[in-house]
Design an enzyme around this catalytic site. Sequence first.
Site: not given
Length: 290
Positions: A163, A170
């Site tokens: 993550k 991102e």
Amino acid sequence: MQLGLVGLGRMGGNMRERLRAAGHEVVGFDRDPALSDVASLTELAEKLQAPRAVWVMVPAGVTDATIDTLAESLGDGDIVIDGGNSRFSDDAPRAERLATRGIGYLDVGVSGGVWGRQNGYGLMVGGSDEHVARLMPIFSALKPAGEFGFVHAGPVGAGHYAKMVHNGIEYGLMHAYAEGYELLTASELVTDVPGVVKAWRDGTVVQSWLLDLLDRALEADPELTELSGWTEDTGEGRWTVDEGVRLAVPLHVISAALFARFASRQDDSPAMKAVSALRQQFGGHAVHKR
């Protein structure tokens, strides 16, 4: 299945509703009594049948305190799942502390934001095969329909590590779209910037969910006049860059996107003032004064 869920904010609250819609029993606790199903972590544990599973969705700064308090009401055979954005290096010590009480531990990177209730959540899981298999009905209900959206990434810590890298990527993707948007707005030729963004959403190699969200933002505010440029970071980008340094992996784009967020918080950059002063000193260049 039956699941305890601690933290019923924007993510946790929607996860509770998605799980209930799939037929699971969820007992939720939140510091806000208006959101909570029970009055305390102790009552939450009492409402669950052994062996129990409790998913924690709280901010990283209070995760350890929450899990340690929760563990006092849990016991042998129970499992704690941390779905918050914890640093991956916190997972192994946490798992070791819980193991002394016979409690299992899974770390889960969760992506999907406020849209997860409708679209499903991307899940990246770290932990033992046994514990992952036991929680698969929960994971299956939370993930998007279809074959993608879930991975057992490795042992404890792997879920949060995956993550972390996801969020670093991102950062880079968001900033590339942002730079493209700014260049379009600066152009003398392009007269419909929101229209260009909308056109990119289908049939192009840059189409993505993030682009869809940019289009949505521009529909509401075509020139983004209602927003400030100040952009916060929640830690994962920094941790990703730290790992790049540790492993000697060049992270040019992610690092630049992280530093751009830092720059967004400066009303008048001291560094750029120094650059202006130096240009004036060595070349006599004009300076702009307040």
